[in-house]
Motif scaffolding. Structure first.
Motif: not given
Length: 292
Positions: A140-141, A137, A280, A159, A271-272, A146-148
């Motif tokens: 992303v943080r 994580f 996203v 998240l 994503w955050h 932008d996303a994982a």
């Protein structure tokens, strides 16, 4: 949709509930209270005239009608979302760069989603970044992606868990010298005394436990998948991997044995909460449509 028809919010609520099977988590994804989720589902069930989910104090499950409704609704809803998304993208423009992180293997399904996204949004470039096994994580943080696409479970308040997909049987990687190497399959109970190689921090404890259940002899902890497989080859421990990752990383000094009785390995897009952009959202739609 309104009037005598169905409300789109009710359909969205049902689809999220069908994925989560938990009213609290569904509320978090929909940004509404748990009671509001119940209200939306009840309204939808009244319109249809039958129960779509069975709810007890211990579990939530789709009824037979609910399963059929889900199977028929999902393709139509995804197509509607794609139409709206394309119109929105044409109006606003999905441009710039989308950075996508992945854990393990960027397999054909992920690459297919990326190709579909790129075809719909040629003005938006995509960058693909591998995420360390021990830090699912962090990228992303930190805003590195932008996303994982990460291995579940995900229980991170900051998240958003989007599309969940790729439920695959677990395998255990062992040295070709290990007693399990010649087996066609194993029962989960047989791993009880086997040292299982785990990820190091900063991966959360609950995530590490899910991918290397405790109970066996102590084993090394690693930062990357390749470190883990190298230790497996040296017979320093075993390592749980999903079937596609095992096939991708096949090597002569490691045997991959299917394991029965363990929860499947599952991927999800995250994503955050503060980083939800149109790029996203559009990629989440591409993933969802590609995996349906």
């Amino acid at each position: 949709m309104g009037g005598n028809g169905l409300e789109i919010r009710e359909l969205e609520c049902f689809l999220v509930l069908a994925e989560e099977l938990h009213f609290g988590r569904a509320g978090e994804r929909l940004y509404v209270s748990q009671s509001r989720v119940s209200q939306l589902l009840a309204a939808l069930e009244r319109r249809i005239g039958a129960r779509l989910l069975e709810r007890t104090s211990r579990r939530v499950a789709l009824t037979t009608l609910g399963e059929r409704f889900l199977a028929e609704l999902r393709p139509s809803y995804d197509e509607l979302a794609s139409v709206v998304g394309r119109a929105r993208a044409a109006a606003r423009g999905v441009e710039g760069t989308l950075r996508i992180g992945f854990q393990g293997t960027a397999d054909d399904r992920l690459m297919g989603a990326i190709a579909a996204f790129q075809e719909r949004h040629p003005s938006c470039d995509t960058e693909i970044v591998e995420i360390p096994f021990s830090d699912p994580f962090g990228a992303v943080r930190q805003g590195a992606v932008d996303a994982a696409i990460v291995l579940l479970p995900v229980d991170e308040p900051d998240l958003v868990l989007g599309p969940v997909f790729s439920s695959e049987r677990q395998t255990v990687a062992v040295s070709v010298r290990h007693a399990f190497a010649g087996r066609e399959s194993l029962a989960a109970a047989e791993l009880a005394g086997t040292p299982l190689i785990a990820a190091t921090a900063p991966a959360p404890a609950y995530w590490r436990e899910a991918h290397a259940p405790s109970g066996g002899a102590p084993a090394p902890a690693v930062r990357t998948l390749q470190e883990g497989l190298t230790l497996v080859a040296a017979d320093r421990g075993a390592m749980l991997l999903c079937r596609p990752t095992a096939e991708y990383h096949g090597r002569k000094d490691v045997a991959f044995v299917p394991v029965d009785g363990l929860p499947d390995s599952v991927l999800g897009m995250v994503w955050h909460r503060d980083g939800e952009t149109e790029r996203v959202r559009e990629f989440a739609r591409a993933v969802r449509v590609g995996m349906s």
